[in-house]
Design a protein around this motif. Structure first.
Motif, PDB file in Angstrom:
ATOM      1  N   ILE A  28       0.827  -1.206   0.000  1.00 58.64           N
ATOM      2  CA  ILE A  28       0.000   0.000   0.000  1.00 58.64           C
ATOM      3  C   ILE A  28       0.863   1.258   0.000  1.00 58.64           C
ATOM      4  CG2 ILE A  28      -1.600   1.346   1.401  1.00 58.64           C
ATOM      5  CD1 ILE A  28      -2.799  -1.297   2.344  1.00 58.64           C
ATOM      6  N   PHE A  29       1.962   1.216   0.738  1.00 59.46           N
ATOM      7  CA  PHE A  29       2.703   2.421   1.086  1.00 59.46           C
ATOM      8  C   PHE A  29       3.778   2.808   0.072  1.00 59.46           C
ATOM      9  CE2 PHE A  29       4.022   5.292   4.461  1.00 59.46           C
ATOM     10  CZ  PHE A  29       5.359   5.514   4.195  1.00 59.46           C
ATOM     11  N   THR A  30       4.550   1.837  -0.353  1.00 67.08           N
ATOM     12  CA  THR A  30       5.786   2.135  -1.077  1.00 67.08           C
ATOM     13  C   THR A  30       5.519   2.835  -2.399  1.00 67.08           C
ATOM     14  OG1 THR A  30       6.751   0.179  -0.062  1.00 67.08           O
ATOM     15  CG2 THR A  30       7.927   1.139  -1.925  1.00 67.08           C
ATOM     16  N   PHE A  31       6.188   3.977  -2.562  1.00 70.83           N
ATOM     17  CA  PHE A  31       6.189   4.793  -3.777  1.00 70.83           C
ATOM     18  C   PHE A  31       4.865   5.512  -4.041  1.00 70.83           C
ATOM     19  CE2 PHE A  31      10.316   3.602  -4.591  1.00 70.83           C
ATOM     20  CZ  PHE A  31      10.480   2.232  -4.726  1.00 70.83           C
ATOM     21  N   TYR A  32       3.901   5.413  -3.112  1.00 72.76           N
ATOM     22  CA  TYR A  32       2.625   6.068  -3.321  1.00 72.76           C
ATOM     23  C   TYR A  32       2.485   7.314  -2.455  1.00 72.76           C
ATOM     24  CZ  TYR A  32       1.005   2.020  -5.925  1.00 72.76           C
ATOM     25  OH  TYR A  32       0.860   1.036  -6.861  1.00 72.76           O
ATOM     26  N   THR A  33       1.693   8.266  -2.954  1.00 71.43           N
ATOM     27  CA  THR A  33       1.293   9.389  -2.124  1.00 71.43           C
ATOM     28  C   THR A  33       0.304   8.879  -1.076  1.00 71.43           C
ATOM     29  OG1 THR A  33       1.610  10.994  -3.886  1.00 71.43           O
ATOM     30  CG2 THR A  33       0.127  11.617  -2.100  1.00 71.43           C
TER      31      THR A  33
END
Length: 115
Positions: A28-33
């Protein structure tokens, strides 16, 4: 297994501070706003702060200058520092990607600002 877990809410007096944390899975987290959203009783869920993977931030006008969003990419955690809290900040606070993904809502954490 929960994909997103928010914590850090509580009851605080007007003018007080809290620090919220959101632990998410790497998928969910990596590389996302990532963003913090809130939903007050009877109101729609709204985005209050967002942070890109490289740390650029954006805030809703209602919290600008009082809230600070940050993230730790090594730990997959996003934070929200809430200062100078007002009664109108009372809501359940959630984190999710920006734009939001329906499957990624956690349970949220309740923030209540009251004397």
């Amino acid at each position: 297994q929960a994909q997103v877990v928010e914590s850090g809410g509580g009851l605080v007096q007007p003018g007080g501070s809290l620090r919220l944390s959101c632990a998410a899975t790497a998928r969910i987290f990596t590389f996302y706003t990532m963003g913090w959203y809130r939903q007050a009783p009877g109101k729609q869920r709204e985005l209050v702060a967002a942070i890109t993977h490289d740390g650029s931030t954006n805030y809703a006008d209602s919290v600008k200058g009082r809230f600070t969003i940050s993230r730790d990419n090594a730990k997959n955690v996003v934070y929200l520092q809430l200062n100078s809290l007002k009664p109108e900040d009372t809501a359940v606070y959630y984190c999710n990607r920006v734009p939001r993904v329906a499957d990624y809502w956690g349970q949220g954490t309740q923030v209540t600002v009251s004397s």
